[in-house]
Scaffold this motif. Sequence first.
Motif, PDB file in Angstrom:
ATOM      1  N   ASN A 172       0.823  -1.215   0.000  1.00 34.93           N
ATOM      2  CA  ASN A 172       0.000   0.000   0.000  1.00 34.93           C
ATOM      3  C   ASN A 172       0.857   1.265   0.000  1.00 34.93           C
ATOM      4  O   ASN A 172       0.471   2.280  -0.586  1.00 34.93           O
ATOM      5  N   ARG A 196      -1.039   4.499  -0.905  1.00 32.49           N
ATOM      6  CA  ARG A 196      -2.120   4.449   0.081  1.00 32.49           C
ATOM      7  C   ARG A 196      -1.591   4.709   1.493  1.00 32.49           C
ATOM      8  O   ARG A 196      -2.093   4.127   2.459  1.00 32.49           O
ATOM      9  N   ASP A 239      -6.489   0.070   6.760  1.00 35.03           N
ATOM     10  CA  ASP A 239      -6.333  -1.189   6.034  1.00 35.03           C
ATOM     11  C   ASP A 239      -5.721  -2.291   6.884  1.00 35.03           C
ATOM     12  O   ASP A 239      -5.958  -3.475   6.617  1.00 35.03           O
TER      13      ASP A 239
END
Length: 513
Positions: free
Chosen positions: A268, A273, A280
């Motif tokens: 990620n 992200r 997450d």
Amino acid sequence: MCQVDEEYNGLLESPVASGATKKCNKCKETTAALVMKPGESLCRGCFKEHFVHKFRAMLGKNRIIFPGEKVLLAVSGGSSSCAMLNQVQEGLGQNAHKKLRFKPGIVYIDEGCLLGQSTEERQKTMAQINTLFKMTGFPHHIIPLEMVLNLPPSVLEPVHLATDDPAGSYKEAVDHFMQSSPVHSVDPRVDRSELSALTDGTNPQLIAEAQTQTLQELFSRVKTLTAKEDLLHTLRRHLLVSTARTEGYSKLMLGENCTRLAVKLLANIALGRGAQLAVDTAFCDPRYGDIVAVKPMRDYTAKEISLYNYMWNVPYVFIPSLETKTADKSSIQRLTESFVVKLQVDFPSTVSTIYRTGEKLQTASVTEDIERAPLKCLFCMCTLDTALGETSAFQATLISEQLSDVGTTPMQASLRPDTQTKCGAPCYQQDGEEHCQAQAVCCSHKGGDSMNLESLLCYSCQQTVKDMTSVEFLPQYIMSEAQRRNRRSQIRHEISEFLLTEDSDSPSIKADS
């Protein structure tokens, strides 16, 4: 020189005893059956006790799942999710210590349409999954991925529920459950006659061929495997949340283990992200509002789960994925997984170090006021990380991308990157008119407003859309929600000068007597 008949008089060290002859480090009595890590050997009984305790302690410590609550278990057929299913099944038993008291259900998403499987192959896989689920006696739902095309736009709207003190609510729920249940137990099993009704419509032959072709066409427009895996994860999560809401479940239990979360954390970061890492990888994922996703397997490594399934014959089904039999460099997710797994072999603390680092990340508090809540990404439903100032790192990244374009002409320099067209070609403005590079007339302005999709997405999801040659085949519920948000934003912009904000001093109006 050494001699053959030379005697060392016992100076040589005796070989170290293997793990099979060591005693268990916990009970100190039984012979160890496995080595968890260097210096930690356990027998079968202690290993099972350790495995079971870790699962129930994770649920009891967080106090997210209330007694009598309906919980949907997302089972993919793999070793981790099947181990989670086995723990729930044993935890609901009559003789279980620290018994689980929620009502479970199972859901499986069939993704065979994206793997090129025939109808017969998909039916064979579903039959294996159905047999596995029937052994538990829990209500189960087998749903083809094509059903994501029929989702309503409301699945992208987080439902904010007013909550009181979690500790007080949990204690009240336990007291109410103990008083209302004379036998202090929950029987999650259903009649066999009900199971057939729960699995209606899961036959691949009942799925319209047009839906399968539409979904295949959508993924054929995605150029990289990295973007395909990210898009598949998004659609799968939307389908799971919609199923939980439709069937009346308030919690969604996922089977992501410690190794998978360590890989996901690094992947990620590479995917951009970073702002969503805490959500997450945390135990509780409240981004959907009324449906809370939990990860009770996040303390288990892939090695622990494999050993447990092998030693206690936990059944699971091998189901291929998009990255099955692909090279290490085929996608960012695949490369990250190969890097972490290979590093774990030489440095056994790799996964735990990455995992503990992720545990230090904290999620932002959820705002119950819908009007004041931050904007959510249209795909991943996380808080948008693109609404930043001109001096932010995000704006610097955008400028770097624009300056790094090779062979940019003056006309291309005026291209609007936030305009999405049906033909996939960018639009530009010349002489006060909109033009399309692929056509004489801009296709995005033929019979309607343009679809400004990128402004509704976070940075990482924007990269996924950029890897698509066209957004024409995106599910209708995504396009409808995008149009609704664009219209809402346009109307708000038009009446912005008439709206009163918190900073503005509203004049007091006195009525004439």
